[in-house]
Design a protein around this motif. Structure first.
Motif, PDB file in Angstrom:
ATOM      1  N   GLY A  56    -128.833-139.251  24.572  1.00 51.29           N
ATOM      2  CA  GLY A  56    -129.856-137.890  24.128  1.00 51.29           C
ATOM      3  C   GLY A  56    -129.895-136.754  25.426  1.00 51.29           C
ATOM      4  N   TRP A  57    -130.903-136.838  26.340  1.00 50.63           N
ATOM      5  CA  TRP A  57    -130.886-135.783  27.348  1.00 50.63           C
ATOM      6  C   TRP A  57    -129.589-136.018  28.455  1.00 50.63           C
ATOM      7  CZ3 TRP A  57    -130.813-136.880  32.306  1.00 50.63           C
ATOM      8  CH2 TRP A  57    -130.863-138.259  32.925  1.00 50.63           C
ATOM      9  N   PRO A  58    -129.264-137.020  28.573  1.00 53.15           N
ATOM     10  CA  PRO A  58    -127.889-136.879  29.655  1.00 53.15           C
ATOM     11  C   PRO A  58    -126.797-136.202  29.179  1.00 53.15           C
ATOM     12  CG  PRO A  58    -128.866-139.151  29.672  1.00 53.15           C
ATOM     13  CD  PRO A  58    -129.404-138.418  28.469  1.00 53.15           C
ATOM     14  N   GLN A  59    -126.512-136.367  27.829  1.00 53.70           N
ATOM     15  CA  GLN A  59    -125.374-135.834  27.345  1.00 53.70           C
ATOM     16  C   GLN A  59    -125.671-134.157  27.171  1.00 53.70           C
ATOM     17  OE1 GLN A  59    -126.689-138.596  25.931  1.00 53.70           O
ATOM     18  NE2 GLN A  59    -125.033-139.775  26.717  1.00 53.70           N
ATOM     19  N   GLU A  60    -126.990-133.672  26.716  1.00 52.97           N
ATOM     20  CA  GLU A  60    -127.032-132.242  26.587  1.00 52.97           C
ATOM     21  C   GLU A  60    -127.214-131.864  28.317  1.00 52.97           C
ATOM     22  OE1 GLU A  60    -130.934-129.430  25.357  1.00 52.97           O
ATOM     23  OE2 GLU A  60    -130.941-131.692  24.730  1.00 52.97           O
ATOM     24  N   ALA A  61    -127.758-132.543  29.218  1.00 50.56           N
ATOM     25  CA  ALA A  61    -127.443-132.269  30.425  1.00 50.56           C
ATOM     26  C   ALA A  61    -126.227-132.054  30.936  1.00 50.56           C
ATOM     27  CB  ALA A  61    -128.618-132.997  31.449  1.00 50.56           C
ATOM     28  N   ILE A  62    -125.552-132.901  30.871  1.00 48.75           N
ATOM     29  CA  ILE A  62    -124.028-132.816  31.181  1.00 48.75           C
ATOM     30  C   ILE A  62    -123.247-131.521  30.423  1.00 48.75           C
ATOM     31  CG2 ILE A  62    -121.749-133.945  30.753  1.00 48.75           C
ATOM     32  CD1 ILE A  62    -123.195-136.555  31.317  1.00 48.75           C
ATOM     33  N   ALA A  63    -123.400-131.523  29.381  1.00 52.44           N
ATOM     34  CA  ALA A  63    -122.859-130.079  28.434  1.00 52.44           C
ATOM     35  C   ALA A  63    -123.198-128.817  29.101  1.00 52.44           C
ATOM     36  CB  ALA A  63    -123.326-130.083  27.084  1.00 52.44           C
ATOM     37  N   ARG A  80    -131.486-130.178  38.797  1.00 54.08           N
ATOM     38  CA  ARG A  80    -132.043-128.981  38.059  1.00 54.08           C
ATOM     39  C   ARG A  80    -131.989-128.950  36.607  1.00 54.08           C
ATOM     40  NH1 ARG A  80    -130.703-124.134  36.181  1.00 54.08           N
ATOM     41  NH2 ARG A  80    -128.774-124.086  37.327  1.00 54.08           N
ATOM     42  N   ILE A  81    -130.708-129.137  36.191  1.00 51.53           N
ATOM     43  CA  ILE A  81    -130.499-129.220  34.649  1.00 51.53           C
ATOM     44  C   ILE A  81    -131.057-130.318  34.288  1.00 51.53           C
ATOM     45  CG2 ILE A  81    -128.612-129.083  32.868  1.00 51.53           C
ATOM     46  CD1 ILE A  81    -127.012-127.395  34.927  1.00 51.53           C
ATOM     47  N   ALA A  82    -130.987-131.706  34.954  1.00 52.94           N
ATOM     48  CA  ALA A  82    -131.275-132.892  34.328  1.00 52.94           C
ATOM     49  C   ALA A  82    -132.925-132.667  34.188  1.00 52.94           C
ATOM     50  CB  ALA A  82    -131.132-134.048  35.343  1.00 52.94           C
ATOM     51  N   THR A  86    -133.801-130.135  30.968  1.00 56.49           N
ATOM     52  CA  THR A  86    -133.549-130.877  29.995  1.00 56.49           C
ATOM     53  C   THR A  86    -134.361-131.812  29.429  1.00 56.49           C
ATOM     54  OG1 THR A  86    -131.173-130.561  30.299  1.00 56.49           O
ATOM     55  CG2 THR A  86    -131.617-132.183  28.699  1.00 56.49           C
ATOM     56  N   LEU A  87    -135.164-132.607  30.411  1.00 59.03           N
ATOM     57  CA  LEU A  87    -136.084-133.586  30.128  1.00 59.03           C
ATOM     58  C   LEU A  87    -137.277-133.150  29.751  1.00 59.03           C
ATOM     59  CD1 LEU A  87    -135.234-136.501  32.642  1.00 59.03           C
ATOM     60  CD2 LEU A  87    -135.633-136.667  30.196  1.00 59.03           C
ATOM     61  N   ALA A  88    -137.530-131.819  30.356  1.00 56.83           N
ATOM     62  CA  ALA A  88    -138.783-131.238  30.188  1.00 56.83           C
ATOM     63  C   ALA A  88    -138.918-130.284  28.898  1.00 56.83           C
ATOM     64  CB  ALA A  88    -139.017-129.968  31.252  1.00 56.83           C
TER      65      ALA A  88
END
Length: 282
Positions: free
Chosen positions: A101-108, A274-276, A279-281
């Protein structure tokens, strides 16, 4: 004093594996050679580093102190001597159970913002390779304490109990945390998030099986060797025909962290953190 790098590397491998045969295999030397190197290191330092028995290897206080220093210094030295990668990559390590979920979005988002290519790799080690310079940042669960490393906790995960479908416990909908102490435990000593210190000293479960990675742990639970405790996401992402999951309403949570070097880390590390968080927030 003629201490050489292979002496220190051998001691580091043995301190981590707690087993001469496994450590020798990892170092690609014979067991007698590793034993001689460790004895020579002890002679040169003038202190006993290991307590040896017929069944296991334990570190003495002097060994613990040396390991605390070398576990940070040797990997950074090896990383400094390693040739620079030809491509622009950012390496994310994990020991087991990479979140979805969030890691894949953060990585992109990170790749789009920096132009770097992110590589996600599994390492069956407590720090998932970040202490050895094999990864730039590690996604780790649990209370992480490592010399020279910074830990950023992103969230707290609830825990559940994993039991064999053949166990009489499989019919339960929930268990209390202290009730677990009445049963045998399957423990992942390398990359697991649960250890005996999670219970009071006078009320701890007995350990039935000790494993070195998640797959071994899951199969031991499925074989009804004992029960296991893991973060809640395991029940959602990892399915096994012979394993059931039970909620623990009062269990202590497990932190999910990003772990990376205090100094000399990847220049885009703060951007990734920061991006991680963003994304979670969201």
């Amino acid at each position: 004093m003629s201490i050489e790098l292979h002496h220190l590397r051998g001691f580091l491998a043995l301190a981590e594996d707690k087993h001469f045969t496994r450590a020798a295999k990892r170092m690609q030397v014979s067991q007698p050679t590793l034993s001689r190197n460790i004895r020579r290191l002890e002679e040169l330092i003038g202190r006993r580093l290991l307590e040896r028995t017929t069944r296991q290897v334990a570190l003495t206080p002097a060994g613990e102190a040396l390991y605390g220093q070398l576990s940070f210094l040797i990997p950074r030295l090896e990383a400094a001597l390693r040739p620079e990668p030809e491509d622009e990559t950012f390496r994310v390590g994990f020991a087991w159970g990479f979140p979805s979920g969030w890691p894949q979005e953060a990585i992109a988002r990170f790749e789009a913002e920096t132009g770097l290519s992110v590589h996600v790799r599994r390492h069956d080690a407590k720090l998932a390779g970040v202490d050895r310079g094999d990864t730039d940042v590690a996604v780790l669960r649990g209370r992480v304490q490592a010399p020279g490393m910074r830990t950023v906790t992103l969230l707290e995960e609830r825990r559940i109990v994993a039991v064999s479908t053949r166990s009489e416990l499989a019919t339960l909908e929930e268990m209390r945390w202290q009730e677990i102490a009445d049963h045998q435990l399957v423990l992942n000593e390398v990359s697991g998030t649960t250890n005996l210190d999670d219970w009071p000293a006078d009320r701890r479960p007995d350990v039935a099986v000790v494993c070195r990675n998640f797959d071994e742990w899951l199969e031991a639970v499925a074989a009804n060797k004992g029960l296991g405790v893991v973060p809640e996401f395991v029940g959602r992402q990892h399915f096994h025909a012979f394993v059931s999951f039970i909620t623990i309403p009062d269990a202590p949570t497990v932190p999910l962290n990003l772990v990376y070097p205090h100094h000399g880390g990847h220049p885009h590390m703060e951007t990734f953190v920061r991006i991680a968080r963003e994304t979670l927030a969201a």
